[in-house]
Design a protein around this motif. Structure first.
Motif, PDB file in Angstrom:
ATOM      1  N   THR A   1       0.835  -1.214   0.000  1.00  0.00           N
ATOM      2  CA  THR A   1       0.000   0.000   0.000  1.00  0.00           C
ATOM      3  C   THR A   1       0.862   1.253   0.000  1.00  0.00           C
ATOM      4  O   THR A   1       0.611   2.198  -0.757  1.00  0.00           O
ATOM      5  N   GLU A   2       1.888   1.289   0.841  1.00  0.00           N
ATOM      6  CA  GLU A   2       2.765   2.468   0.900  1.00  0.00           C
ATOM      7  C   GLU A   2       3.523   2.654  -0.412  1.00  0.00           C
ATOM      8  O   GLU A   2       3.728   3.787  -0.858  1.00  0.00           O
ATOM      9  N   ASP A   3       3.928   1.563  -1.042  1.00  0.00           N
ATOM     10  CA  ASP A   3       4.639   1.658  -2.321  1.00  0.00           C
ATOM     11  C   ASP A   3       3.733   2.234  -3.418  1.00  0.00           C
ATOM     12  O   ASP A   3       4.192   2.999  -4.264  1.00  0.00           O
ATOM     13  N   ILE A   4       2.447   1.869  -3.403  1.00  0.00           N
ATOM     14  CA  ILE A   4       1.511   2.436  -4.377  1.00  0.00           C
ATOM     15  C   ILE A   4       1.386   3.942  -4.146  1.00  0.00           C
ATOM     16  O   ILE A   4       1.441   4.741  -5.086  1.00  0.00           O
ATOM     17  N   LYS A   5       1.204   4.324  -2.899  1.00  0.00           N
ATOM     18  CA  LYS A   5       1.078   5.754  -2.576  1.00  0.00           C
ATOM     19  C   LYS A   5       2.313   6.522  -3.046  1.00  0.00           C
ATOM     20  O   LYS A   5       2.189   7.577  -3.673  1.00  0.00           O
ATOM     21  N   ASP A   6       3.484   5.983  -2.741  1.00  0.00           N
ATOM     22  CA  ASP A   6       4.731   6.638  -3.146  1.00  0.00           C
ATOM     23  C   ASP A   6       4.818   6.771  -4.666  1.00  0.00           C
ATOM     24  O   ASP A   6       5.208   7.815  -5.186  1.00  0.00           O
ATOM     25  N   TYR A   7       4.449   5.715  -5.377  1.00  0.00           N
ATOM     26  CA  TYR A   7       4.534   5.724  -6.840  1.00  0.00           C
ATOM     27  C   TYR A   7       3.647   6.812  -7.436  1.00  0.00           C
ATOM     28  O   TYR A   7       4.065   7.557  -8.319  1.00  0.00           O
ATOM     29  N   PHE A   8       2.420   6.910  -6.957  1.00  0.00           N
ATOM     30  CA  PHE A   8       1.508   7.923  -7.485  1.00  0.00           C
ATOM     31  C   PHE A   8       1.952   9.332  -7.102  1.00  0.00           C
ATOM     32  O   PHE A   8       1.815  10.259  -7.897  1.00  0.00           O
TER      33      PHE A   8
ATOM     34  N   ASN B   1       6.162  -4.260 -10.462  1.00  0.00           N
ATOM     35  CA  ASN B   1       5.548  -4.558 -11.764  1.00  0.00           C
ATOM     36  C   ASN B   1       4.027  -4.434 -11.683  1.00  0.00           C
ATOM     37  O   ASN B   1       3.386  -3.911 -12.597  1.00  0.00           O
ATOM     38  N   ILE B   2       3.443  -4.907 -10.594  1.00  0.00           N
ATOM     39  CA  ILE B   2       1.995  -4.814 -10.410  1.00  0.00           C
ATOM     40  C   ILE B   2       1.578  -3.347 -10.276  1.00  0.00           C
ATOM     41  O   ILE B   2       0.609  -2.904 -10.896  1.00  0.00           O
ATOM     42  N   ILE B   3       2.314  -2.589  -9.485  1.00  0.00           N
ATOM     43  CA  ILE B   3       2.001  -1.173  -9.278  1.00  0.00           C
ATOM     44  C   ILE B   3       2.101  -0.409 -10.591  1.00  0.00           C
ATOM     45  O   ILE B   3       1.234   0.410 -10.911  1.00  0.00           O
ATOM     46  N   THR B   4       3.125  -0.685 -11.382  1.00  0.00           N
ATOM     47  CA  THR B   4       3.278  -0.020 -12.679  1.00  0.00           C
ATOM     48  C   THR B   4       2.101  -0.352 -13.588  1.00  0.00           C
ATOM     49  O   THR B   4       1.558   0.527 -14.263  1.00  0.00           O
ATOM     50  N   ASP B   5       1.679  -1.619 -13.595  1.00  0.00           N
ATOM     51  CA  ASP B   5       0.532  -2.013 -14.414  1.00  0.00           C
ATOM     52  C   ASP B   5      -0.747  -1.322 -13.950  1.00  0.00           C
ATOM     53  O   ASP B   5      -1.562  -0.878 -14.770  1.00  0.00           O
ATOM     54  N   MET B   6      -0.934  -1.211 -12.632  1.00  0.00           N
ATOM     55  CA  MET B   6      -2.107  -0.522 -12.088  1.00  0.00           C
ATOM     56  C   MET B   6      -2.090   0.957 -12.485  1.00  0.00           C
ATOM     57  O   MET B   6      -3.115   1.518 -12.874  1.00  0.00           O
ATOM     58  N   PHE B   7      -0.938   1.563 -12.377  1.00  0.00           N
ATOM     59  CA  PHE B   7      -0.767   2.976 -12.751  1.00  0.00           C
ATOM     60  C   PHE B   7      -1.119   3.171 -14.224  1.00  0.00           C
ATOM     61  O   PHE B   7      -1.915   4.043 -14.572  1.00  0.00           O
ATOM     62  N   ASN B   8      -0.547   2.328 -15.072  1.00  0.00           N
ATOM     63  CA  ASN B   8      -0.778   2.456 -16.512  1.00  0.00           C
ATOM     64  C   ASN B   8      -2.255   2.263 -16.857  1.00  0.00           C
ATOM     65  O   ASN B   8      -2.798   2.997 -17.677  1.00  0.00           O
ATOM     66  N   LYS B   9      -2.909   1.289 -16.232  1.00  0.00           N
ATOM     67  CA  LYS B   9      -4.323   1.031 -16.535  1.00  0.00           C
ATOM     68  C   LYS B   9      -5.221   2.157 -16.023  1.00  0.00           C
ATOM     69  O   LYS B   9      -6.188   2.529 -16.680  1.00  0.00           O
ATOM     70  N   SER B  10      -4.887   2.743 -14.877  1.00  0.00           N
ATOM     71  CA  SER B  10      -5.784   3.718 -14.247  1.00  0.00           C
ATOM     72  C   SER B  10      -5.571   5.146 -14.746  1.00  0.00           C
ATOM     73  O   SER B  10      -6.544   5.863 -14.959  1.00  0.00           O
TER      74      SER B  10
ATOM     75  N   LEU C   1       7.939 -17.182  -7.559  1.00  0.00           N
ATOM     76  CA  LEU C   1       6.993 -16.475  -6.709  1.00  0.00           C
ATOM     77  C   LEU C   1       6.010 -15.736  -7.615  1.00  0.00           C
ATOM     78  O   LEU C   1       6.428 -14.989  -8.509  1.00  0.00           O
ATOM     79  N   VAL C   2       4.723 -15.974  -7.406  1.00  0.00           N
ATOM     80  CA  VAL C   2       3.666 -15.310  -8.161  1.00  0.00           C
ATOM     81  C   VAL C   2       2.788 -14.558  -7.161  1.00  0.00           C
ATOM     82  O   VAL C   2       2.313 -15.146  -6.190  1.00  0.00           O
ATOM     83  N   ILE C   3       2.595 -13.267  -7.420  1.00  0.00           N
ATOM     84  CA  ILE C   3       1.723 -12.447  -6.579  1.00  0.00           C
ATOM     85  C   ILE C   3       0.579 -11.932  -7.451  1.00  0.00           C
ATOM     86  O   ILE C   3       0.814 -11.447  -8.557  1.00  0.00           O
ATOM     87  N   GLN C   4      -0.635 -12.058  -6.934  1.00  0.00           N
ATOM     88  CA  GLN C   4      -1.821 -11.515  -7.617  1.00  0.00           C
ATOM     89  C   GLN C   4      -2.495 -10.511  -6.696  1.00  0.00           C
ATOM     90  O   GLN C   4      -2.662 -10.770  -5.496  1.00  0.00           O
ATOM     91  N   VAL C   5      -2.882  -9.379  -7.282  1.00  0.00           N
ATOM     92  CA  VAL C   5      -3.577  -8.336  -6.540  1.00  0.00           C
ATOM     93  C   VAL C   5      -4.860  -7.988  -7.279  1.00  0.00           C
ATOM     94  O   VAL C   5      -4.833  -7.732  -8.487  1.00  0.00           O
ATOM     95  N   GLN C   6      -5.967  -8.015  -6.560  1.00  0.00           N
ATOM     96  CA  GLN C   6      -7.251  -7.622  -7.135  1.00  0.00           C
ATOM     97  C   GLN C   6      -7.476  -6.149  -6.813  1.00  0.00           C
ATOM     98  O   GLN C   6      -7.359  -5.738  -5.659  1.00  0.00           O
ATOM     99  N   LEU C   7      -7.798  -5.371  -7.834  1.00  0.00           N
ATOM    100  CA  LEU C   7      -7.983  -3.929  -7.688  1.00  0.00           C
ATOM    101  C   LEU C   7      -9.385  -3.516  -8.119  1.00  0.00           C
ATOM    102  O   LEU C   7      -9.872  -3.962  -9.155  1.00  0.00           O
TER     103      LEU C   7
END
Length: 155
Positions: free
Chosen positions: A37-44, A142-151, A92-98
């Motif tokens: 969560t903190e990494d997403i906030k920082d990225y945005f 990688n997940i955060i970047t994909d979320m950023f790009n999609k949103s 290692l595979v991580i999935q995040v539902q947004l």
């Protein structure tokens, strides 16, 4: 609407709220939810001029860490006399539902699962991966970047 960081944010959008991503993956380290969560906030905050607010932002992010799976990815024949197959690489595979909500344009709202993975040597076990924040951040970035790009980049 164009900026140098590739975002495509309507000028009426001023704020963003990012709720803590709940950890629903039994194998994930306890600190992953807060760190993610903190990494997403920082990225945005680094890549947009949006003001982070605790709730009810013009753009709203809410979600869960749905999967955290560590398993053999490449099986190889053992060089030992038994000849039993063993893991050559663990993955290692991580999935995040947004759930993303754009209060200024509901046509941009979406729910999506984002996934990323990283391979580790078979000599590295789950405990050592969980204690390696650099490796985990590589997968979650990688997940955060994909979320950023999609949103906000509309890619």
């Amino acid at each position: 609407m164009y900026s140098f960081n590739g975002t495509n944010i309507d000028p009426s959008v001023k704020t963003i709220s990012i709720q803590t991503f709940q950890n629903n993956a039994p194998n994930a380290p306890a600190a992953l939810s807060q760190r993610f969560t903190e990494d997403i906030k920082d990225y945005f905050q680094r890549n947009t001029t949006l003001k982070l607010v605790p709730r009810d932002g013009d753009l709203q992010f809410d979600g869960t860490i749905a999967a955290y799976d560590f398993s053999p990815a490449a099986i190889q024949q053992s060089g030992q006399a038994s000849g039993l197959p063993s893991a050559g690489v663990n993955r290692l595979v991580i999935q995040v539902q947004l759930r993303f909500t754009n209060t200024k344009d509901s046509k941009q709202d979406f729910e999506q699962t984002f996934q990323s993975q990283k391979d580790f040597p078979s000599t590295q076990d789950l405990a050592s991966v969980n204690n390696d924040p650099t490796s985990l951040r590589e997968v979650t970035r990688n997940i955060i970047t994909d979320m950023f790009n999609k949103s906000v980049a509309n890619w």
